[in-house]
Structures are given as C-alpha cells and as structure tokens.
Scaffold this motif. Structure first.
Motif, mmCIF file in Angstrom:
data_model
loop_
_atom_site.group_PDB
_atom_site.id
_atom_site.type_symbol
_atom_site.label_atom_id
_atom_site.label_comp_id
_atom_site.label_asym_id
_atom_site.label_seq_id
_atom_site.Cartn_x
_atom_site.Cartn_y
_atom_site.Cartn_z
ATOM 1 N N GLU A 205 0.757 -1.387 0.143
ATOM 2 C CA GLU A 205 -0.118 -0.130 0.165
ATOM 3 C C GLU A 205 0.855 1.177 -0.036
ATOM 4 O O GLU A 205 0.488 2.184 -0.723
ATOM 5 C CB GLU A 205 -0.970 -0.196 1.256
ATOM 6 N N GLN A 206 1.906 1.250 0.603
ATOM 7 C CA GLN A 206 2.928 2.372 0.735
ATOM 8 C C GLN A 206 3.649 2.656 -0.570
ATOM 9 O O GLN A 206 3.652 3.557 -1.070
ATOM 10 C CB GLN A 206 3.708 2.177 1.893
ATOM 11 N N GLU A 207 4.018 1.387 -1.008
ATOM 12 C CA GLU A 207 4.572 1.374 -2.660
ATOM 13 C C GLU A 207 3.613 2.105 -3.529
ATOM 14 O O GLU A 207 3.882 2.807 -4.312
ATOM 15 C CB GLU A 207 5.138 -0.056 -3.178
ATOM 16 N N ALA A 208 2.287 1.655 -3.439
ATOM 17 C CA ALA A 208 1.500 2.014 -4.714
ATOM 18 C C ALA A 208 1.077 3.466 -4.198
ATOM 19 O O ALA A 208 0.774 4.264 -5.063
ATOM 20 C CB ALA A 208 0.103 1.221 -4.185
ATOM 21 N N PHE A 209 1.071 3.870 -2.778
ATOM 22 C CA PHE A 209 0.831 5.462 -2.483
ATOM 23 C C PHE A 209 2.068 6.116 -3.159
ATOM 24 O O PHE A 209 1.695 7.212 -3.697
ATOM 25 C CB PHE A 209 0.666 5.617 -1.057
ATOM 26 N N LEU A 210 3.163 5.693 -2.702
ATOM 27 C CA LEU A 210 4.531 6.772 -3.338
ATOM 28 C C LEU A 210 4.412 6.616 -4.793
ATOM 29 O O LEU A 210 4.675 7.343 -5.463
ATOM 30 C CB LEU A 210 5.783 5.868 -2.805
ATOM 31 N N GLN A 211 4.086 5.176 -5.523
ATOM 32 C CA GLN A 211 3.811 5.388 -6.769
ATOM 33 C C GLN A 211 2.983 6.348 -7.484
ATOM 34 O O GLN A 211 3.170 7.203 -8.451
ATOM 35 C CB GLN A 211 3.732 3.770 -7.420
ATOM 36 N N ALA A 212 1.786 6.322 -6.823
ATOM 37 C CA ALA A 212 0.627 7.201 -7.191
ATOM 38 C C ALA A 212 0.996 8.715 -7.040
ATOM 39 O O ALA A 212 0.891 9.672 -7.782
ATOM 40 C CB ALA A 212 -0.394 6.685 -6.502
ATOM 41 N N LEU A 213 2.141 8.715 -6.102
ATOM 42 C CA LEU A 213 2.333 10.107 -5.838
ATOM 43 C C LEU A 213 3.309 10.506 -6.873
ATOM 44 O O LEU A 213 3.207 11.958 -7.184
ATOM 45 C CB LEU A 213 3.090 10.052 -4.345
ATOM 46 N N ILE A 214 4.372 9.681 -7.259
ATOM 47 C CA ILE A 214 5.256 10.464 -8.173
ATOM 48 C C ILE A 214 4.441 10.280 -9.647
ATOM 49 O O ILE A 214 4.996 11.077 -10.462
ATOM 50 C CB ILE A 214 6.560 9.589 -8.072
ATOM 51 N N ASP A 215 3.493 9.417 -9.749
ATOM 52 C CA ASP A 215 2.749 9.410 -10.999
ATOM 53 C C ASP A 215 2.179 10.720 -11.271
ATOM 54 O O ASP A 215 1.655 11.050 -12.378
ATOM 55 C CB ASP A 215 1.857 8.252 -11.138
ATOM 56 N N VAL A 232 13.072 3.226 -10.176
ATOM 57 C CA VAL A 232 11.875 3.677 -9.946
ATOM 58 C C VAL A 232 11.448 4.677 -11.082
ATOM 59 O O VAL A 232 12.516 5.680 -11.323
ATOM 60 C CB VAL A 232 11.544 4.512 -8.439
ATOM 61 N N ALA A 233 10.480 4.899 -11.611
ATOM 62 C CA ALA A 233 9.998 5.761 -12.737
ATOM 63 C C ALA A 233 8.537 5.995 -12.435
ATOM 64 O O ALA A 233 7.516 5.223 -12.157
ATOM 65 C CB ALA A 233 10.605 5.315 -14.224
ATOM 66 N N ASN A 234 8.081 7.269 -13.050
ATOM 67 C CA ASN A 234 6.536 7.534 -12.976
ATOM 68 C C ASN A 234 5.918 7.444 -14.593
ATOM 69 O O ASN A 234 6.908 7.370 -15.320
ATOM 70 C CB ASN A 234 6.328 8.681 -12.411
#
Length: 559
Positions: A205-215, A232-234
């Motif tokens: 969930e944290q990874e998904a949140f961070l990925q959504a954040l950078i996306d 990591v990339a967005n």
C-alpha cells in the motif's frame, strides 16, 4: 534424490537391527555353540579312552585267569595276582564300565539339551525380531502421524508462500485434545504468516501510494543506480521515452536507444557527472530518441538510502510546453501590435486600392487581353489580400473558421509561382513547379494558403544564390494526404536552429540583407495547423532545405 524422513528413520532402524542381530547370532550361536560342541567332544573322547582301557583291562584279566586255570604249574607272583583280580573285581570293572557308558549317555543327553536350548534361543530371538519389526512399523506409523505429516504440511505451505501465495495456512485441529510441540509450531507459523501478510500488504500500500504520488507529478521522474539501472519511474517518464522503450531497464537504452552507456565526450550524463565529480546538482538539456523534436530539461541530484549505495534521482521536464507558452506570448504580443497598426495599414492600402481601381477603369477598361492590365489586376488582387494581413496576424493565437472552403491546390500554387517568378528571375533563380495530372483539393482559407506558399518561396529566394533552383512538388500519398515539398539549393539551416525556426521573431539570416523579422515561418506554421495540416523541415548546411506541407485531401466536387 529426495528420500522422506520416514524412510530414512525406518531404514536406519532396520539396518541397525540387522547389524545387531548378526552380531548377536554370531556371538551366541557360532561362538557359544562351538564351545559347547568342543567341550562335549573332549568329554566323549576322554570317556571313550577310559572305557577302552577299562575294557582292555577286563579282557587281560580274563585271559590271565584262563591261562592260570589251564596251566596250574604256572606260578603267579602276588603282585600280578592282585592285578588279575577276582571274579568280584571283574564284576566291579564291568559295573564301572556300564556306569561310564551311562555317564557318556547322560553327557550326550545333556549336550543335546543344551544344544536344543541354543536352538530355542534362536527361535526366541526370531520371534523377538518379528516383534521388534512390528514395533518399528508401529513406530513408523506413529512417527508419520505425529511428526512427518505436520512437517509435510509445513513444507507444502512454505512452498506456497515462496511462490507468493501469502494466504496459505497450515491446517490443524481447532481444539486438539493433546497438544505437542508441532501444534505450537504450526500455530506460531500461521501467526507469523498472518503478520507477514499484513506487513507486506502495508508495504504494498505504501509503495502504491508512493508510486501514485510520483505518477501525479507532471514532470518525468526516474531513479537510477550506479549500474545505470532504472529503479523507480513514473508515468510521465514512460510517456516521454515512448511505449517501445518502457521495458528497457538501462537508462541509456530507454532514453538514447544505446547498447552501452553514453560517452561523456559526446553526451552529458548526469549520473556520470555526479558519480565522478561528486556534484550535488546537475542540469542538462537532452532529447530522447523517441521524441527528438522535444527538448528536455534534466535536473539530477544524488540520493543515498540507508547505506545501499548511491542513486541519482532525475526530474525530467518537457520544455516544449514552455516553448509553446512562449510562442503564444509572442503571438499575443504580435496580435496586440498588429491591432495597433492595422488601422493605419488599412488606410494606406485602401488608398492604393482605390488608385489601382481608378487606373484600371480609366485606362484599361476595354483592354482585357493586354499584359499590363493582367499585371495590374494581379497587383490589385494581392493588394486586397494584403489588406487582410493585420487581421490574420491577430488570428495567429486563436483558431479561425472564417472563410474556410475548398481550395484548388494546383490553381493556387500556379498563381503564387506566377507572382514570384519575376522576383526569382531577377536574382538569377529558377522556380520549377511540377503539378500532378489530377486536380487536388484541401480545406482551408485560400488567401492564408497563398500567404504560406509566398512566405516559403520568398524565404527560399533569400537563401538561394544566383543560378540556384527552387522546386515546388505536389504528390498524393497512400494515406489520402496531399504532400507539398518546397525545395531549394540555398545555404541551408544550422542543425541547432531547426527546432527554433518556427518561433516568432527568430531569424536565421546570415547577414542583415537576408535577415527578416522572424514572423514568416511562424505564420506559415499557424496557417498549416489551422487547416489540419503538418509542416516539417529537413536541411543540410550548405546544400539547401526542404519544407514539406501535409494536408488531408478531399474529393473534387462541383462548386
């Protein structure tokens, strides 16, 4: 080769039992039995010798007594008389002989009993072995139930967890009557899996949140390690590199389509500069291979995370939007400027128009075939088009649908070439127009289209020296589009200026004579795009340029 624990234990116990049995049988039967047999053999041999001597003694005594009775004249000494004995002595000897025989029989019987005891012991050992084997089988069954089955369940669930199935659990009795160590182990293992699943779910969930954040960041973001791997990339970054490079894990493959890292001598690499010089901030301008026409600003900085080595985080901004914004600002300024001077220009051009109308009506009213009247009418028509130039400058920054109709492409280009043919010849330049055999039509504003063609040909005239050639070639593509190529043999355009020539107020003139206001190509691009077309340029410095216009074609219909 896999061998279950159950088999290992059973085979080990059976092997140990067989070895112990062999040792016991060898010790008990072969050693102890042989000793009994040897003792019995010695006793029988000794008794047989004793019986044999006793039998000989009796025979000799009987023979001597017979001789003495037969020959009375023989004198027998008392000592020999004592050896011969009497009949009672003989009977005693015979009784003794009988007793020895009985004793031998008893010894033999005793030996048989002892040997039978040995055989019974062997049979008893065999029965014990059977009981031991049954005990081993029972032990194996109990071990399978109490030890091996729990271990197998733990092993199967561990395999499922290893494959990523974190929801797998070890089955067990809800309320066992008797708990053992394996029951507590299974309970602990299931609790551990519950905790692990919860922790991994939180991490995901944290990874998904961070990925959504950078996306959600509009600029491209990527993190690169020391080995040029993209960690990591967005989404904005993947959009910048294109879908065909999305699976590339190396930064130089994704951005530059290279098989090896970029050479610092030819391409500035933020990762190389940070790793080698220890800089805290690097800013470079690059173009990715998927969109070579889009300049990108890359801001890079080092990132150290819990001693796991150095990373570089890069923020990649597409500058084309800023360039378009600057372009719109310039167009807005141009519109404001054109609106300020439009009134004065219209007044002077309107006066010239009235004068031309008066001259044509007064001196050439009845001379329809004269060359002078044709030239004056051509000047008059172009003057009428020029009156609309300020308004078209004002419309560069917004879409225009006014005066949109079908344009006869061939006729319009013929008019433009005829208009500028004299200008080209005065500079020693030839204009070559090769129209197709069939008419072609596009949708747009005819005056705007002529203005775009005039600007392109005038720019070609300025860039081409004497004895040069300007060619206008029209063709119809398989994609149902009309392609117009304006090619010259002029001085060409520097590669670093190809992405800027369509910016307002940018001029690539080599001297003050050829340098213009920088509005011509900007106007051309705006006109082409308003008509649903595209413009592209290719140029080689010192050899000339080619401007290519592409429009969607329409079928020819009656007006």
């Amino acid at each position: 080769m896999f061998i279950s624990l159950n088999r290992k234990i059973i085979y080990s116990i059976l092997l140990l039992f067989l070895i112990t049995s062999l040792i016991f049988v060898y010790t008990f039967y072969w050693i102890y039995g042989n000793q009994i047999q040897e003792e019995q053999r010695h006793n029988i041999q000794r008794n047989n010798q004793y019986i044999e001597l006793l039998a000989r003694n009796i025979s000799l005594s009987q023979e001597l007594r017979r001789l003495i009775k037969q020959y009375p004249q023989i004198t027998v000494e008392p000592a020999i008389q004592g050896l011969i004995g009497s009949d009672s002595a003989e009977r005693q000897h015979i009784e003794l002989l009988d007793s020895e025989k009985k004793r031998i029989a008893e010894i033999t019987q005793n030996f048989n009993l002892r040997y039978e005891a040995v055989n019974q012991s062997i049979h008893l050992f065999g029965a014990s072995a059977v009981l031991i084997i049954l005990s081993i089988i029972l032990l194996a069954l109990l071990m399978t139930r109490w030890v091996l089955r729990p271990i197998n369940r733990i092993s199967l669930v561990s395999s499922e967890v290893m494959r990523g199935n974190l929801s797998a659990r070890i089955s067990s009795e809800k309320r066992p009557r008797f708990r053992d160590e394996f029951d507590y182990l299974i309970l602990t293992f299931n609790n551990m899996l519950d905790t692990l699943e919860q922790v991994i779910s939180e991490v995901q969930e944290q990874e998904a949140f961070l990925q959504a954040l950078i996306d959600s960041i509009p600029d491209g973001i990527r993190v690169v390690d020391q080995d040029y791997n993209i960690v990591v990339a967005n989404k904005a970054y993947y959009k910048q590199i294109g879908a065909e490079h999305k699976k590339c894990r190396k930064c130089y493959q994704a951005s530059q389509n290279r098989e090896q890292p970029c050479q610092p001598e030819t391409t500035r690499c933020p990762l190389h500069e940070i790793m080698t010089s220890g800089q805290k901030h690097v800013n470079v301008i690059q173009q990715f291979c998927s969109h070579p026409d889009r300049p990108l600003s890359i801001n890079a900085a080092p990132l150290v995370y819990k001693g796991r080595g150095e990373f570089v985080v890069e923020s990649i901004r597409d500058l084309s939007g800023d360039i378009n914004f600057s372009h719109q600002q310039k167009l807005s300024s141009l519109g404001f400027l054109s609106s300020s001077v439009a009134h004065e220009i219209k007044n002077h051009l309107g006066a010239l128009r009235i004068i031309l109308e008066h001259l044509i009506d007064k001196y050439y009213a009845d001379k329809d075939d004269s060359e002078e009247k044709k030239n004056l009418l051509l000047i008059y028509n172009e003057l009428v088009d020029c009156i609309e130039v300020p308004e078209r400058l004002l419309k560069l920054s917004r879409a225009s649908t006014d005066n949109t109709r079908k344009i006869d492409l061939i006729a319009s280009l013929k008019d433009v070439v005829s208009l500028l043919d004299y200008e080209a010849k005065s500079h020693g330049i030839s204009i070559e127009f090769t129209p197709p055999k069939t008419p072609l039509y596009i949708t747009g504003n005819e005056a705007d289209f002529k203005m775009a063609a005039i600007n392109l040909i005038l720019n070609a005239i300025k860039a081409t020296s004497a004895n040069g050639l300007i060619s206008v070639h029209v063709k119809y593509s398989k994609e149902h589009r009309v392609i117009i190529d304006f090619t010259d043999t002029g001085c060409g355009i520097a590669p670093q200026n190809l992405n800027r020539i369509f910016d307002p107020f940018f001029s690539d003139g080599h001297d003050d004579t050829h340098k213009g206001s920088g509005l011509g190509l900007s106007i051309v691009k705006s006109i082409v795009e308003k008509s649903g077309g595209q413009i592209s340029v290719s140029s080689k410095l010192g050899h000339g340029s080619c401007f290519s216009l592409s429009f969607p074609a329409i079928k020819r219909v009656a007006n």
